[in-house]
Design an enzyme around this catalytic site. Sequence first.
Site: not given
Ligand code: G1P
Ligand code: ZN
Length: 543
Positions: A22, A113-114, A126, A277, A279, A281-282, A344, A364, A376, A496
């Site tokens: 990204r 993603s988001h 990806k 979100d 894409d 998946d959330r 994660t 989470e 997801k 985080r």
């Molecule tokens: C974040 C979320 C993680 C998720 C990922 C992709 O990653 O915390 O749970 O799998 O986005 O959606 P992070 O930015 O914490 O590495």
């Molecule tokens: Zn996503």
Amino acid sequence: MNRMTLPATPFDGQRPGTSGLRKKVQVFQQPGYLEQFVQALFDVVGDARGKTLVLGGDGRYYNRVAIQTILRMAAAHGYARVLVGQDGIVSTPAMSAIIRRRGASGGIVLSASHNPGGAQGDFGIKYNVANGGPAPEAFTEAVYARTRELRQIHTIDSADLPLHALGTYRLLDTTVDIIDPVADYAAVQRGLFDFDAIRALFARGFRLRLDTMWAVGGPYAKALLEDELGAPPGTVVHAEPREDFGGLHPDPNPVNASELIAFMQSADAVDMAAATDGDADRNMIVGRNFVVSPSDSLAVLAAHATRIPGYARGLAGVARSMPTSTAVDRVARALGITCFETPTGWKFFGNLLDAGKVTLCGEESYGTGSDHIREKDGLWAVLFWLNLIAVTGESVESLVRGLWRAHGRCVYSRHDYEGIATERAEALMRELRAALPGLPGTHLAGEPVAIADDFAYTDPTDGSVTQHQGVRIILQSGSRVVLRLSGTGTEGATLRVYLERHEPDPARHDLPVQQALAPLAALAEQVARIRHWTGMEAPSVMT
Ligand code: G1P
Ligand code: ZN
């Protein structure tokens, strides 16, 4: 149409993070940048003769340009077939479904993603492998290594293909099919849920609002909920994918979907709300005046799974990422099944799902899913909740309260500190890691420290070991603080801090969450000197 070989331009920093590569759109727009990564990817994939590749993205800015570039390179690489979503659209869960149902060897998702979109926003790429899941770390590391050494880009000199209508084209020896991006995904969902029960629920007047945040979830949600399940038109809001997500941040949490939260607290609130979100998946699930924490959502789904046709046989096991609350562990214990704790990122669930050790899993960070695909799946979670409500007659809130009554409440919050200078964030983690050996046995937040370590994971199926996945400080009562740096950001570093405390007493289940967690937040400050290293007085986002 001719093959062309172009000189490669070496770029630094093409190492995929938690979920692909990204970067800012401007970084991807540098001549040769995307090509360098895609060539490395194809080099690692190897011989493509006879193989099928799936291609699509979340519709964000640069999606279509990137698709044309990748199509030409895929033809030069010799793929037998490339399946492209109409208009360049394929959500992350749909990608997983298409790869699996069509027997493809892999797929490329163009998404960050988001993360915000638009010309000033983020772009991402990806790769998913033949099981439909994100490429494992050994694969992405090999791609990264290859980006640093390759010297030639292979492509062809063909014109752009029209993506807006279904059709079949030929690029050299490669067949390109423009496919309906929803069909395979919808077929998978039909096989899992009791669509008649959900249809009857809507027919009885049940009202849902699903905010797809002007992202890729819109077409999927409209097709399934409004066209097939009889939800009234307008149930799905912000439904048409926009290149800049309407200028909003397509991340379904109470901060970014504040409009939806306010609506669910108003007199007009409907029975259930949800958001997905960029894409798709959330997911975030919301009841009337009641926000469901993602960790609780996973636990509720696990507790009631046998009421859903696709899971009626029972669950083989469950899995959660380490920072996710232990609510699902408690449900698993009661069900007599194993709960796996992984680092994660969804990629760590893949082996467990493939080996049949796990049926449901989640994080989470608003991610929930199952063995139906290897990603997801936001809309899947919404359908699961609808199916549960249809067969139990309970509300969103009463389902969650039932979980708390049975297992106590895992009071939970994540505090994010965004935009920290990378060196300072790394210094914070270094200092914290160095302090860990001295912590067990000392008292923090009024309790002895039971465990203080840096989480490492040994995959039970292939024995691979992943280290440094987040610092955990676990107190005697099970209360815990987890600290890690994000692997998905594109600007500076994000710290985080995850806080969790178990509350068995129902009289205390409604205390304000941040108040209940204040001693743990103070503990995090004490051990990690967050204010000192970040220069911030408070987190930038609390979910
Ligand atoms: C974040 C979320 C993680 C998720 C990922 C992709 O990653 O915390 O749970 O799998 O986005 O959606 P992070 O930015 O914490 O590495
Ligand atoms: Zn996503």
